[in-house]
Design an enzyme around this catalytic site. Structure first.
Site, PDB file in Angstrom:
ATOM      1  N   ASP A   9       7.562 -37.692  -3.924  1.00 56.80           N
ATOM      2  CA  ASP A   9       8.105 -37.556  -5.273  1.00 56.80           C
ATOM      3  C   ASP A   9       6.969 -37.162  -6.205  1.00 56.80           C
ATOM      4  OD1 ASP A   9      10.438 -38.392  -4.160  1.00 56.80           O
ATOM      5  OD2 ASP A   9      10.594 -40.267  -5.287  1.00 56.80           O
ATOM      6  N   ASP A 130      23.757 -38.546  -5.823  1.00 55.60           N
ATOM      7  CA  ASP A 130      23.131 -39.823  -6.154  1.00 55.60           C
ATOM      8  C   ASP A 130      24.179 -40.697  -6.828  1.00 55.60           C
ATOM      9  OD1 ASP A 130      20.788 -38.557  -5.313  1.00 55.60           O
ATOM     10  OD2 ASP A 130      20.321 -37.895  -7.347  1.00 55.60           O
TER      11      ASP A 130
END
Length: 256
Positions: A9, A130
């Site tokens: 990330d 998500d």
């Protein structure tokens, strides 16, 4: 065989992890993402998962320099998501040599783009879903909507996308184990491969996912557990390669 995919990330050019998508809970693991990416490849990764957290939040491609450096160093395929909200941005990344681009927010806000891109670039487009308590979140998880994850899976199963990445926000970055019921529900609906993400904190968690391969789960993204040293990548790859039914049964008993 389920593919283990280590995650990087990116936030302000560094390799970080968030807890449950909270930008106020950031842990930096490495200020040299390309070095980290090369390490994962050296340890046996066959694919790398990149997320541009700045892009996910703002829609601006603020980590392209780091992405290019990672691409230059690696020979394995890269999939990337975060802030890819236009056809042009997706095609720029494909032109850069990214194997797959992951679209989340735009898939919900303008699903026709997914249909157009997947027709033009078959097996290059991945939809990222998500969700928290079954409801989808967008724009770097900062915006919650009332759309059910199951409805999105049904819709995008009818396109030429390569896969759907399913992330349960309530488990992401927690190391508390995956939401197996959520994953199973989506896998049973989908007609395209699903990649699971969120909550993996132990080898037992990996083993708990393996039976879902028969339902269509073919990949598993792992982040914080690798950075925290809960287990190493080589160990995770070995467990999947040499999976033993009794090990899976025992792992499920431990979680009961």
């Amino acid at each position: 065989m389920i593919e283990i995919i280590p995650a990087i990330d990116l936030l302000k050019g560094s390799c970080v992890r968030l807890v449950q998508g909270d930008y106020n809970e950031v842990t930096e693991f490495n200020d040299n993402p390309s070095q980290q990416a090369l390490l994962w490849q050296t340890l046996g990764a066959k694919r790398l998962h990149l997320v541009d957290l700045d892009g996910a939040k703002t829609g601006e491609p603020l980590n392209d320099s780091a992405i290019r450096k990672i691409k230059e160093k690696l020979s394995i395929p890269i999939q990337i998501g975060g802030g890819i909200r236009t056809i042009q941005r997706a095609e720029d990344l494909i032109e850069l040599g990214v194997d797959r681009v992951i679209l989340g927010t735009i898939a919900i806000e303008n699903p026709n783009i997914i249909e157009k891109l997947s027709e033009k670039h078959p097996n290059k487009i991945v939809v990222g879903i998500d969700a928290k308590e079954g409801k989808v979140a967008t724009r770097g998880w900062t915006n919650n909507c009332e759309m059910d994850a199951t409805e999105l899976v049904k819709r995008f199963s009818q396109t030429n996308i390569a896969a759907i990445i399913c992330t349960d926000i309530s488990t992401d970055g927690t190391l508390m184990g995956p939401n197996l019921d959520f994953l199973r529900e989506l896998a049973l609906i989908s007609t395209v491969p699903l990649i699971a993400s969120g909550g993996i904190g132990s080898i037992s968690d990996i083993l708990s996912i393996l039976p879902l391969e028969q339902n269509g789960i073919n990949g598993l993204i792992i982040g914080r557990a690798l950075y925290d040293g809960a287990f190493d990548l080589a160990e995770a790859l070995k467990v999947v390669k040499n999976q033993d039914l009794q090990d899976i049964v025992n792992a499920n008993k431990d979680q009961a």
